[in-house]
Design an enzyme around this catalytic site. Structure first.
Site, PDB file in Angstrom:
ATOM      1  N   HIS A 354       0.796  -1.237   0.000  1.00  0.00           N
ATOM      2  CA  HIS A 354       0.000   0.000   0.000  1.00  0.00           C
ATOM      3  C   HIS A 354       0.819   1.272   0.000  1.00  0.00           C
ATOM      4  O   HIS A 354       0.259   2.359   0.156  1.00  0.00           O
ATOM      5  CB  HIS A 354      -0.923   0.045   1.213  1.00  0.00           C
ATOM      6  CG  HIS A 354      -2.046  -0.930   1.158  1.00  0.00           C
ATOM      7  ND1 HIS A 354      -3.276  -0.627   0.631  1.00  0.00           N
ATOM      8  CD2 HIS A 354      -2.118  -2.218   1.551  1.00  0.00           C
ATOM      9  CE1 HIS A 354      -4.066  -1.679   0.713  1.00  0.00           C
ATOM     10  NE2 HIS A 354      -3.386  -2.669   1.272  1.00  0.00           N
ATOM     11  N   LYS A 542      -8.306  14.251   4.607  1.00  0.00           N
ATOM     12  CA  LYS A 542      -7.526  13.008   4.638  1.00  0.00           C
ATOM     13  C   LYS A 542      -6.562  13.126   5.810  1.00  0.00           C
ATOM     14  O   LYS A 542      -6.533  14.162   6.478  1.00  0.00           O
ATOM     15  CB  LYS A 542      -6.759  12.792   3.337  1.00  0.00           C
ATOM     16  CG  LYS A 542      -6.030  14.045   2.809  1.00  0.00           C
ATOM     17  CD  LYS A 542      -5.364  13.793   1.475  1.00  0.00           C
ATOM     18  CE  LYS A 542      -6.288  13.964   0.293  1.00  0.00           C
ATOM     19  NZ  LYS A 542      -6.708  12.721  -0.335  1.00  0.00           N
ATOM     20  N   ARG A 543      -5.768  12.088   6.074  1.00  0.00           N
ATOM     21  CA  ARG A 543      -4.775  12.217   7.136  1.00  0.00           C
ATOM     22  C   ARG A 543      -3.839  13.373   6.840  1.00  0.00           C
ATOM     23  O   ARG A 543      -3.568  13.681   5.680  1.00  0.00           O
ATOM     24  CB  ARG A 543      -3.978  10.916   7.249  1.00  0.00           C
ATOM     25  CG  ARG A 543      -4.719   9.845   7.991  1.00  0.00           C
ATOM     26  CD  ARG A 543      -5.056  10.259   9.395  1.00  0.00           C
ATOM     27  NE  ARG A 543      -3.901  10.223  10.260  1.00  0.00           N
ATOM     28  CZ  ARG A 543      -3.697   9.281  11.183  1.00  0.00           C
ATOM     29  NH1 ARG A 543      -4.593   8.344  11.388  1.00  0.00           N
ATOM     30  NH2 ARG A 543      -2.614   9.310  11.937  1.00  0.00           N
ATOM     31  N   LYS A 548       0.982  14.604   1.475  1.00  0.00           N
ATOM     32  CA  LYS A 548      -0.361  14.898   0.967  1.00  0.00           C
ATOM     33  C   LYS A 548      -0.555  16.400   0.726  1.00  0.00           C
ATOM     34  O   LYS A 548      -1.526  16.831   0.126  1.00  0.00           O
ATOM     35  CB  LYS A 548      -1.424  14.375   1.937  1.00  0.00           C
ATOM     36  CG  LYS A 548      -1.433  12.844   2.046  1.00  0.00           C
ATOM     37  CD  LYS A 548      -2.532  12.366   2.988  1.00  0.00           C
ATOM     38  CE  LYS A 548      -2.475  10.890   3.303  1.00  0.00           C
ATOM     39  NZ  LYS A 548      -3.070  10.037   2.256  1.00  0.00           N
ATOM     40  N   THR A 650      -8.399   6.890  -2.080  1.00  0.00           N
ATOM     41  CA  THR A 650      -9.731   6.327  -2.298  1.00  0.00           C
ATOM     42  C   THR A 650     -10.786   7.414  -2.116  1.00  0.00           C
ATOM     43  O   THR A 650     -11.859   7.339  -2.723  1.00  0.00           O
ATOM     44  CB  THR A 650     -10.021   5.173  -1.322  1.00  0.00           C
ATOM     45  OG1 THR A 650      -9.511   5.503  -0.035  1.00  0.00           O
ATOM     46  CG2 THR A 650      -9.385   3.879  -1.807  1.00  0.00           C
ATOM     47  N   LYS A 654     -14.527   8.706  -4.074  1.00  0.00           N
ATOM     48  CA  LYS A 654     -15.805   9.043  -3.422  1.00  0.00           C
ATOM     49  C   LYS A 654     -16.280  10.430  -3.845  1.00  0.00           C
ATOM     50  O   LYS A 654     -17.469  10.636  -4.108  1.00  0.00           O
ATOM     51  CB  LYS A 654     -15.640   9.005  -1.896  1.00  0.00           C
ATOM     52  CG  LYS A 654     -15.260   7.627  -1.370  1.00  0.00           C
ATOM     53  CD  LYS A 654     -14.789   7.664   0.086  1.00  0.00           C
ATOM     54  CE  LYS A 654     -14.099   6.357   0.432  1.00  0.00           C
ATOM     55  NZ  LYS A 654     -13.345   6.406   1.706  1.00  0.00           N
TER      56      LYS A 654
HETATM   57  C1  NBG Z   1      -2.551   3.838   1.958  1.00  0.00           C
HETATM   58  C2  NBG Z   1      -2.108   4.742   0.828  1.00  0.00           C
HETATM   59  C3  NBG Z   1      -3.297   5.260   0.033  1.00  0.00           C
HETATM   60  C4  NBG Z   1      -4.161   4.092  -0.403  1.00  0.00           C
HETATM   61  C5  NBG Z   1      -4.533   3.252   0.801  1.00  0.00           C
HETATM   62  C6  NBG Z   1      -5.337   2.040   0.423  1.00  0.00           C
HETATM   63  C7  NBG Z   1      -1.185   3.017   3.827  1.00  0.00           C
HETATM   64  C8  NBG Z   1       0.048   2.311   4.226  1.00  0.00           C
HETATM   65  N1  NBG Z   1      -1.375   3.211   2.528  1.00  0.00           N
HETATM   66  O1  NBG Z   1      -2.860   5.959  -1.087  1.00  0.00           O
HETATM   67  O2  NBG Z   1      -1.374   5.818   1.347  1.00  0.00           O
HETATM   68  O3  NBG Z   1      -5.311   4.541  -1.038  1.00  0.00           O
HETATM   69  O4  NBG Z   1      -3.372   2.795   1.458  1.00  0.00           O
HETATM   70  O5  NBG Z   1      -4.671   1.270  -0.514  1.00  0.00           O
HETATM   71  O6  NBG Z   1      -1.965   3.393   4.660  1.00  0.00           O
END
Ligand code: NBG
Length: 807
Positions: A354, A542-543, A548, A650, A654
């Site tokens: 991920h 987002k976080r 980001k 993701t 949305k």
């Molecule tokens: C996160 C990514 C995102 C991705 C999500 C789901 C982790 C390690 N990775 O870009 O930063 O959409 O995983 O795949 O949290």
């Protein structure tokens, strides 16, 4: 399921009496919620039991999605929707004088995840059940979910999220299915008389893993899958054969044991390397695998064929110990030989990566690992030894190459390497991400195992993110294109032909307006800020993470602020900038950015010279429930990460599904969003992948040069440190330093200019309502391919090799 209003009312009244000895008219909202929740659980249970029986009886291959996070969100509304009884229940409750929405608001949002990774797991669970894939989740029942965020004086403050304070109506404790997990002690191989080696593990600490099961209801089909979350408890004294001494030891260890499932690590994309985290990982993995193997044996199936009946998916490396743990079970407990056990293990396991952020890649110090999991360490040593043989055969004399790819190396156990060698499939989560894995981060492994690598672009469930979150838009879709999109989200493309239709355009605009008005009320209530529902709602949620680049957004706002004050003719469509983001508690820089955004908001919102052209809002405690309010009200979706850094994203999907226009770098799944909607329907800016990679390779970026040559950048950055923005004496300096003295790691200044242009483009597009609404419709109608239903089908056929039972 089918139920009449009358029947439901009777059931509800009866349940209320039974639980609380109350008449409905005297019940508090809490009572209403618990009554409804327990009743719905009863409604679910028949289908649940039947699904389980069906799976066992027909021996359908099961998927077990192992994930350290499941960010489910509230379940009442989605269960009602998926059961197909939401309207009936709503009407029946109305007739009883109750309000479903208010009841739904009582439910706590169980925040058992940090962000995208955990939410993806939850979307997959919903989609697997809805697509009839025999899928199970396996994770940890954290007592405390992700912290609650309060903003106090502009700063993030963290409070514990005690989500289990009241009953959790959805779970069922299955004490009879508890298993024991062993930590610590001594492990070695003991020679026997017949010249074999047998593993010995002594003096271990035993932890009881008790499963809590939650139903995962498929959408109007007969499938109800299971999410199994494990709770760590002290084993029962009576079970202990070793006597009193051991009992006392266990009691002393009570706190230590219970801490295993106490709290979710609040770090997103960051590896902390603490022993408790490794304990958590082994805990839920071992418990999950033990219960899988037990079920398999109970069904009378040979272990040598486990991989024909079971697929275990390793969601990021956190569950990577599943590989040696399955080896241990097969060899130590079931007497299988190494080679056969390895064959079964490799063919059972698959792995998703991920992130390419190196700080997120898990590696454990050998000493820590060996101490906590001595038997597992021995097995990894042997996996590593054999892997090195393969590598040596391939690379011969190049020992440095072998060392680089080995599993145990430089004093660490490298979990990604273990996953690649120990599974049959490795996938990235968006095309670009997978390509980067193959060409950069995991290049050596791709050369070794090209056939294992594949891409599975992420997806989202349109049931939660469209049907539930945006009921008005859903109704409009039903009225225009019919209801097939509900079952088949790809049918959303039928809506495309309405893109120039004035009536449809007007309705899409009106629905957005309603959603904006609702969000404006929420903002007023929470932040006491009045925002104009006619302004553009520009959203960045987002976080909080440097990559980001919430900072880029904030710096641009500051730039606009300067423009407004300095240029009396400056004109723009009024804009409401909305942020929401949690920062990891120990991520100092991210918290400084939060403070900066809040200081900016405070100053701009209260400066009459701005004439209401800009408002800045930071909503606290971002999570699934808040996202459900924000996303349908959004018009601009900020997806502005440094290119190559966001694996997929993701929320971008949305937003698009809800008609927002994406303002994005060509990163993660944004690239595929562009492919789907086409260039005129998205606003792209910033460096390309090639430019970024070339900087990484060859260097040459000097952020100071931009600061010195671009007067806008200079003006913005100077006002961070000269007291112009009030309340950030420390934060302003730190941010300035990160951008100038430390050369702007995430190319914020490099992309500033093109971001300013992109924002201008948004402004002018918005002024042309026809064009904007057309773009919005194009986005909605192109979003179907990003349904997680599509994604899980690709996993099912391309990785897990599971059949779909029924829809
Ligand atoms: C996160 C990514 C995102 C991705 C999500 C789901 C982790 C390690 N990775 O870009 O930063 O959409 O995983 O795949 O949290």
């Amino acid at each position: 399921m089918i139920i009449t209003k009358e029947q439901f009312k009777k059931d509800f009244e009866k349940k209320m009496l039974k639980l609380y000895a109350q008449e409905v008219e005297n019940a508090t909202i809490q009572m209403q919620y618990f009554t409804l929740g327990y009743l719905i659980k009863e409604y679910i249970s028949e289908g649940w039991a039947k699904t389980t029986t069906r799976y066992t009886k027909y021996g359908e291959k099961q998927v077990y999605y192992f994930s350290i996070e499941f960010l489910l969100g509230r379940l009442l509304a989605s269960n009602l929707l998926n059961l197909g009884i939401r309207n009936t229940v709503q009407e029946a409750l109305n007739e009883m004088g109750l309000n479903l929405k208010s009841i739904e608001d009582v439910e706590v949002d169980p925040g058992l995840g940090n962000g995208g990774l955990g939410r993806l797991a939850a979307c997959f669970m919903d989609s697997m059940a809805s697509s009839g894939i025999p899928g199970n989740g396996n994770g940890i029942r954290y007592k405390y979910g992700l912290f609650q965020q309060k903003i106090v004086d502009g700063y993030q403050v963290e409070l514990p999220e005690n989500w289990l304070r009241d009953d959790n109506v959805w779970e069922i404790r299955k004490s009879d299915k508890a298993v024991k997990v062993r930590f610590y002690g001594d492990a070695w191989m003991k020679p026997t008389d017949d010249g074999k080696l047998v593993p010995i593990h002594t003096d271990y600490q035993e932890v009881l893993a008790v499963p809590y099961d939650t139903a995962l209801v498929g959408y109007e089909n007969k499938t109800v899958n299971t999410l199994r979350l494990w709770n760590a408890e002290v084993p029962n004294y009576a079970d202990e054969s070793k006597g009193e001494l051991n009992f006392h030891k266990v009691l002393l260890n009570k706190r230590e044991i219970e801490s295993i499932s106490e709290v979710l690590y609040p770090d997103d994309s960051n590896h902390e390397g603490r022993v408790l985290r490794l304990k958590q990982e082994y805990f839920f993995v071992s418990a999950g695998l033990q219960s899988i193997v037990t079920q398999h044996k109970e069904a009378g199936r040979p272990l040598a064929e486990l991989h024909n009946y079971v697929a275990v998916h390793i969601n990021d490396t956190h569950p990577a110990v599943a590989i040696p743990e399955l080896m241990r079970i097969l060899m130590d407990e079931e007497g299988m030989e190494w080679n056969e056990a390895w064959h079964v293990t490799q063919n059972t396991m698959s792995y998703t990566n991920h992130t390419i952020m190196s700080e997120a890649l898990e590696k454990w110090p050998v000493e820590l690992f060996k101490d906590l999991l001595p038997r597992i360490y021995l097995i990894i040593e042997e996996i590593d030894r054999r892997f090195r043989e393969i590598l040596t055969a391939k690379f011969g004399e190049q020992q440095d190459q072998v060392e680089k790819m080995a599993i145990i190396s430089g004093g660490f156990v490298k979990m990604a390497h273990l996953c690649i060698h120990g599974t049959h499939s490795i996938n990235g989560v968006a095309k670009l991400h997978t390509e980067l894995l193959k060409s950069q981060e995991l290049k050596d492994f791709y050369m070794l195992y090209p056939y294992k690598f594949n891409n599975k672009t992420n997806g989202i469930t349109h049931r939660r993110w469209l049907m539930l979150a945006n009921p008005e838009l859903s109704t409009l879709l039903d009225d225009t294109i019919g209801t097939s999109w509900r079952r088949n989200p790809q049918d959303l493309k039928l809506f495309k032909k309405y893109k120039r239709d004035p009536e449809a355009q007007r309705k899409v605009e009106t629905i957005k307006q309603h959603n904006k008005e609702k969000l404006a009320e929420y903002i007023k209530e929470k932040n006491d800020i009045i925002v104009d529902p006619n302004s553009i709602f520009d959203v960045h949620v987002k976080r909080l993470h440097a990559y980001k680049r919430q900072l880029l957004n904030a710096l641009h706002i500051l730039h606009q602020y300067h423009e407004i004050l300095e240029n009396p003719n400056f004109d723009m469509v009024p804009r409401t900038y909305i942020f929401a983001a949690k920062a990891a508690p120990g991520y100092y820089y991210a918290k400084e950015v939060i403070k900066f955004i809040n200081a900016l908001a405070q100053q701009i919102n209260n400066d009459p010279r701005v004439k209401g052209l800009i408002k800045v809002v930071f909503l606290e405690n971002y999570g699934v429930t808040l996202a459900e309010k924000i996303i349908p009200a959004s018009e601009v979706s900020e997806q502005i990460s440094t290119t190559t850094k966001e694996a997929s994203g993701t929320s971008n999907m949305k937003f698009m599904m809800n008609g927002a226009i994406t303002l994005a770098t060509l990163d993660g799944a944004n690239v595929e969003i562009l492919e789907e909607v086409g260039d005129p329907n998205i606003v792209i800016f910033g460096m390309t992948e090639k430019e970024i990679l070339s900087y990484y390779r060859n260097g040459g970026y000097r952020s100071r040069e931009i600061y010195e040559s671009d007067i806008r950048v200079k003006r913005v950055l100077d006002s961070l440190v000269n007291g112009y923005i009030k309340g950030i004496p420390v934060e302003g300096v730190d941010i300035f330093k990160s951008l100038i003295d430390y050369n702007d790691e995430f190319f914020v200044l490099k992309d500033f200019d093109s971001y300013v242009d992109a924002q201008k483009k948004i402004d002018s597009l918005y002024q042309d309502r026809f064009t904007w609404n057309k773009m919005s419709i194009e986005n909605i109608s192109s979003s179907g391919v990003f349904s997680a239903d599509v994604t899980v089908m690709q996993y099912a056929s391309g990785i897990w090799d599971t059949r779909i039972i029924e829809r």
